[in-house]
Design a protein around this motif. Structure first.
Motif, PDB file in Angstrom:
ATOM      1  N   ASP A  56       0.897  -0.833  -0.230  1.00 45.89           N
ATOM      2  CA  ASP A  56       0.315   0.161  -0.291  1.00 45.89           C
ATOM      3  C   ASP A  56       1.284   1.120   0.197  1.00 45.89           C
ATOM      4  O   ASP A  56       0.395   2.461   0.606  1.00 45.89           O
ATOM      5  CB  ASP A  56      -0.900   0.044   0.616  1.00 45.89           C
ATOM      6  N   ASP A  57       2.142   1.543  -0.953  1.00 50.10           N
ATOM      7  CA  ASP A  57       3.100   2.288  -0.295  1.00 50.10           C
ATOM      8  C   ASP A  57       3.236   2.407   0.013  1.00 50.10           C
ATOM      9  O   ASP A  57       3.541   4.161   0.589  1.00 50.10           O
ATOM     10  CB  ASP A  57       2.012   3.549  -1.623  1.00 50.10           C
ATOM     11  N   LYS A  58       3.030   2.023   1.761  1.00 56.48           N
ATOM     12  CA  LYS A  58       3.065   3.074   3.141  1.00 56.48           C
ATOM     13  C   LYS A  58       4.219   1.464   3.776  1.00 56.48           C
ATOM     14  O   LYS A  58       4.699   2.568   5.156  1.00 56.48           O
ATOM     15  CB  LYS A  58       1.831   2.790   4.134  1.00 56.48           C
ATOM     16  N   MET A  59       3.844   1.101   3.350  1.00 52.88           N
ATOM     17  CA  MET A  59       4.782  -0.236   4.687  1.00 52.88           C
ATOM     18  C   MET A  59       5.871  -0.925   3.334  1.00 52.88           C
ATOM     19  O   MET A  59       5.463  -1.357   2.100  1.00 52.88           O
ATOM     20  CB  MET A  59       4.518  -1.520   5.467  1.00 52.88           C
ATOM     21  N   ALA A  60       7.184  -1.680   4.147  1.00 52.83           N
ATOM     22  CA  ALA A  60       7.622  -1.968   3.455  1.00 52.83           C
ATOM     23  C   ALA A  60       8.778  -2.879   4.404  1.00 52.83           C
ATOM     24  O   ALA A  60       9.230  -2.092   5.024  1.00 52.83           O
ATOM     25  CB  ALA A  60       9.006  -1.195   1.942  1.00 52.83           C
ATOM     26  N   VAL A  61       9.484  -4.411   3.633  1.00 53.33           N
ATOM     27  CA  VAL A  61       9.747  -4.630   4.444  1.00 53.33           C
ATOM     28  C   VAL A  61      11.286  -5.613   3.509  1.00 53.33           C
ATOM     29  O   VAL A  61      11.234  -5.807   2.013  1.00 53.33           O
ATOM     30  CB  VAL A  61       9.357  -6.613   4.621  1.00 53.33           C
ATOM     31  N   VAL A  62      12.548  -5.517   3.505  1.00 51.67           N
ATOM     32  CA  VAL A  62      13.643  -5.735   3.215  1.00 51.67           C
ATOM     33  C   VAL A  62      14.882  -6.532   4.211  1.00 51.67           C
ATOM     34  O   VAL A  62      14.752  -5.859   4.960  1.00 51.67           O
ATOM     35  CB  VAL A  62      13.964  -4.136   2.515  1.00 51.67           C
ATOM     36  N   GLY A  63      15.242  -7.943   3.321  1.00 48.35           N
ATOM     37  CA  GLY A  63      15.885  -7.854   4.421  1.00 48.35           C
ATOM     38  C   GLY A  63      16.441  -9.461   3.468  1.00 48.35           C
ATOM     39  O   GLY A  63      16.062  -9.686   2.136  1.00 48.35           O
ATOM     40  N   THR A  64      17.576 -10.473   4.122  1.00 45.56           N
ATOM     41  CA  THR A  64      17.209 -12.253   3.305  1.00 45.56           C
ATOM     42  C   THR A  64      16.411 -12.600   4.275  1.00 45.56           C
ATOM     43  O   THR A  64      16.866 -13.871   4.095  1.00 45.56           O
ATOM     44  CB  THR A  64      19.242 -12.138   4.340  1.00 45.56           C
ATOM     45  N   ILE A  65      15.980 -12.532   5.028  1.00 46.97           N
ATOM     46  CA  ILE A  65      15.571 -13.799   5.745  1.00 46.97           C
ATOM     47  C   ILE A  65      14.185 -14.787   5.683  1.00 46.97           C
ATOM     48  O   ILE A  65      13.592 -13.950   4.280  1.00 46.97           O
ATOM     49  CB  ILE A  65      13.894 -12.667   7.190  1.00 46.97           C
ATOM     50  N   ASN A  66      14.244 -16.190   5.234  1.00 44.76           N
ATOM     51  CA  ASN A  66      13.428 -16.834   4.916  1.00 44.76           C
ATOM     52  C   ASN A  66      11.704 -17.147   6.070  1.00 44.76           C
ATOM     53  O   ASN A  66      12.525 -17.308   7.361  1.00 44.76           O
ATOM     54  CB  ASN A  66      13.659 -18.093   4.285  1.00 44.76           C
ATOM     55  N   MET A  67      10.977 -17.803   6.315  1.00 45.05           N
ATOM     56  CA  MET A  67       9.781 -17.919   6.712  1.00 45.05           C
ATOM     57  C   MET A  67      10.163 -19.442   7.353  1.00 45.05           C
ATOM     58  O   MET A  67       9.100 -20.597   6.846  1.00 45.05           O
ATOM     59  CB  MET A  67       8.622 -17.727   5.959  1.00 45.05           C
ATOM     60  N   ASP A  68      10.934 -19.921   6.998  1.00 45.16           N
ATOM     61  CA  ASP A  68      11.725 -21.212   7.580  1.00 45.16           C
ATOM     62  C   ASP A  68      12.436 -21.580   8.821  1.00 45.16           C
ATOM     63  O   ASP A  68      12.887 -20.863   8.943  1.00 45.16           O
ATOM     64  CB  ASP A  68      12.140 -22.037   6.169  1.00 45.16           C
ATOM     65  N   TYR A  69      11.856 -22.615   8.842  1.00 43.48           N
ATOM     66  CA  TYR A  69      13.147 -22.843  10.786  1.00 43.48           C
ATOM     67  C   TYR A  69      14.285 -22.396  10.498  1.00 43.48           C
ATOM     68  O   TYR A  69      14.796 -22.034  11.551  1.00 43.48           O
ATOM     69  CB  TYR A  69      12.996 -24.747  11.155  1.00 43.48           C
ATOM     70  N   ARG A  70      15.187 -22.891   9.746  1.00 41.48           N
ATOM     71  CA  ARG A  70      16.611 -22.489   9.694  1.00 41.48           C
ATOM     72  C   ARG A  70      16.837 -21.138  10.283  1.00 41.48           C
ATOM     73  O   ARG A  70      18.128 -20.357  10.667  1.00 41.48           O
ATOM     74  CB  ARG A  70      17.516 -23.285   8.798  1.00 41.48           C
TER      75      ARG A  70
END
Length: 95
Positions: free
Chosen positions: A20-34
Motif C-alpha cells: 500500500d505504498d506505506k510499508m516495506a520489509v527488506v532483508g534476507t530472512i526466509n520464513m523457515d525453521y533454519r
C-alpha cells in the motif's frame, strides 16, 4: 490472484515486500525453521518512509527482467523431481 515471476538474468537473494505504498520489509530472512532459529537472518521494516518509493521502482525494474511462471510450467517438471523435492522437506529441520 497471486502471480509468480522468475528473475531470468540471474539470482536475487534479498527478500522484499511492499504494501500500500506505506510499508516495506527488506532483508534476507526466509520464513523457515533454519532462518528463524539458527541463522539469525534479519530484515528491516519501513513504515511511511520516503525510500519505499525507491523500493517499488526497483521492484518494477526487476519485474521487467522477469518471466511469469505458470502452472503449466510447473507441470512440465518431471514427477520424480517433484517427489524428491517434497521428500527432502522431511529432513529440512535437521539441516
Amino acid at each position: 490472484g497471486v502471480e509468480i515471476y522468475e528473475y531470468t538474468p540471474g539470482f536475487v537473494h534479498a527478500k522484499v515486500m511492499v504494501s500500500d505504498d506505506k510499508m516495506a520489509v527488506v532483508g534476507t530472512i526466509n520464513m523457515d525453521y533454519r532462518s528463524l532459529y539458527h541463522h539469525f537472518e534479519c530484515g528491516v521494516f519501513l513504515y511511511r518512509h520516503q525510500v519505499i518509493k525507491d523500493i517499488e521502482k526497483d521492484y518494477e525494474n526487476t519485474l521487467k527482467l522477469s518471466q511469469r511462471v505458470l502452472l503449466a510450467d510447473y507441470e512440465k517438471i518431471p514427477l520424480i523431481s517433484r517427489f524428491f523435492g517434497r521428500a527432502f522437506r522431511l529432513f529440512e529441520p535437521l539441516m
